[in-house]
Motif scaffolding. Sequence first.
Motif, PDB file in Angstrom:
ATOM      1  N   THR A 366      -5.549  28.646  13.230  1.00 55.87           N
ATOM      2  CA  THR A 366      -4.165  28.694  13.689  1.00 55.87           C
ATOM      3  C   THR A 366      -4.046  29.558  14.852  1.00 55.87           C
ATOM      4  N   VAL A 367      -3.310  29.323  15.923  1.00 53.68           N
ATOM      5  CA  VAL A 367      -2.888  30.163  16.954  1.00 53.68           C
ATOM      6  C   VAL A 367      -1.531  30.202  17.075  1.00 53.68           C
ATOM      7  N   LEU A 368      -1.046  31.600  17.252  1.00 56.65           N
ATOM      8  CA  LEU A 368       0.327  31.918  17.246  1.00 56.65           C
ATOM      9  C   LEU A 368       0.638  32.508  18.817  1.00 56.65           C
ATOM     10  N   SER A 369       1.684  32.241  19.443  1.00 55.40           N
ATOM     11  CA  SER A 369       1.867  32.507  20.617  1.00 55.40           C
ATOM     12  C   SER A 369       3.305  32.993  20.699  1.00 55.40           C
ATOM     13  N   ASN A 370       3.765  34.125  21.445  1.00 53.89           N
ATOM     14  CA  ASN A 370       4.987  34.512  21.780  1.00 53.89           C
ATOM     15  C   ASN A 370       5.666  33.975  23.140  1.00 53.89           C
ATOM     16  N   VAL A 371       5.668  32.725  23.182  1.00 57.73           N
ATOM     17  CA  VAL A 371       6.149  32.160  24.539  1.00 57.73           C
ATOM     18  C   VAL A 371       6.518  30.616  24.094  1.00 57.73           C
ATOM     19  N   GLU A 372       7.585  30.284  24.911  1.00 55.54           N
ATOM     20  CA  GLU A 372       8.093  28.948  24.907  1.00 55.54           C
ATOM     21  C   GLU A 372       7.207  27.930  25.652  1.00 55.54           C
ATOM     22  N   GLU A 373       5.883  27.751  25.508  1.00 56.82           N
ATOM     23  CA  GLU A 373       4.934  27.235  26.210  1.00 56.82           C
ATOM     24  C   GLU A 373       3.980  26.668  25.243  1.00 56.82           C
TER      25      GLU A 373
END
Length: 526
Positions: A366-373
């Motif tokens: 799982t990879v979680l990001s804090n960007v809308e990209e």
Amino acid sequence: MSGLTTRRQILGYAVASATAAALPTWARAATPVDGDIDAIVAAFMRRYETPGIAVAVVRTGQPPLLRAYGIRTLGRPGAVDVHTRFAIASHTKAFTAAALALLADEKKLDWEDPVVRHLPEFRMYDAAVTPMMTVRDLLVHRSGLPLGAGDLMFFPQSSHVAPDVLKALPFLKPARGFREGYDYDNILYLVAGLVIERVSGMPWDRFIATRIFAPLAMADAAPSRRDNDSNVAGRHARLGPPARGMGKLETVQPDEGPMVDAAGGINASVSDMAKWLQVLLSGGLLPDGKRLWSAEQARQMWTPATITASSAGAKPDNPARPILQTYALGWFIQDYRGLQMVQHSGALSGQITYTGLLPSRGIGVTVLSNVEEGVAASIRNAILDRLIDAPPFDWVGAYGTRLATTQAEALASIAGGIERAPVGGPSLPIARYVGRYRDPWYGDVVVTEKRGTLSIDFVPTPVFKSKLEVWGQDAFRTRFPKGAGEDAIVSFAIRDGKVTGVTMKALSPLADFSYDFQHLAFVPVT
């Protein structure tokens, strides 16, 4: 919100201009493979200047690898750690499916039960479809509803509540025949949440917390954003110009409300997600050997029901392109480098996350990001490749190539901008457009006039208030507050000097499908 890459997310792959975040925060001592994973993430974050990333890697027979990198929110102190909550968005759909599986194990429902058996008030647009719609059909995107139908009820946050979907569904026209093809939706997952409540006697959020989070000791997880504490990842997006997905990276505010919970409300950390991946890979077994769900329900959840896409397979710029992609119960099932991959993504304003499991290899990422990209997708693939020793591929460079291509296509689709008004104007005196107009599934909009200028108020959606600017023949455009959502073109139908109806569409051709203005059909309220 979506479980697949939307138009906005593709455009959101534009190269970042923000300051790169610090790298990394360690969760535990590295092994050689672990060090490679750190290098993979660092390469993406440096090149694309992603503020924060968290990663969970699960391998059968080994302790989970948890990593956290960068900062939670641009311009503020606070590093991402392995307990930082991210909005996992449409990953929530798999939890809703698992909740139904628990009830199926208890013989309280069956996947082939008609929905009306548990929700007698349930209705679809086509009366013939209503008795045929099963619990399984709620989850597999083959209902015939158009892409994103009804999403405007809950994106951005509105005064609607989950039971309102039962009133709305009879008015949402299908785009195709029942079970004739694939169109992703969120609204039927909200119906699934109501089924869970009706059958179990517990609201969806309490059922998820007590029946899934608690047995898995998912201590950071919350069924909804409203339960968050201070250790929460911020959200970042590019708001233009010329369109959302371009320009400088900025902080944005969450725009989803509790109505969306059963389709996309869960917030969780990578510590939580590692526990979730472990029970999935074990077929429902908990660490103490007890079962959370049966082997039969594990099989049901990963059995394909709907074909979503097909291709010729791998190509030089994408060695992992699947030959066949399908949808099961809350999961996409496809091939990945010759292996079965079970995967999903999650997207809300300002955050995008990706998960992939390779069951035959006992691997989950799982990879979680804090960007809308979409950088999390390529990071996931690069990590999976390293874990299965796949032939080397430059995922960092390929991502950059795709960025350039999709940005060029996006600019071409909007002809360099969306600020050029079409020819034409009002055919009636401005005051004649004033009134209250009603759509049967969404609700009311109110058009008012002051000093010769019209304004519109989308009554159920507090953030959607705007002056109206002339935008062609009997049409006007909104200018919602920055970051509040996609603007709309509002078109008035005129007959015998009177407004007989109002229709809409998104101003930008790149707008996310959840802004489904095109499904609205207002009539004057007399």
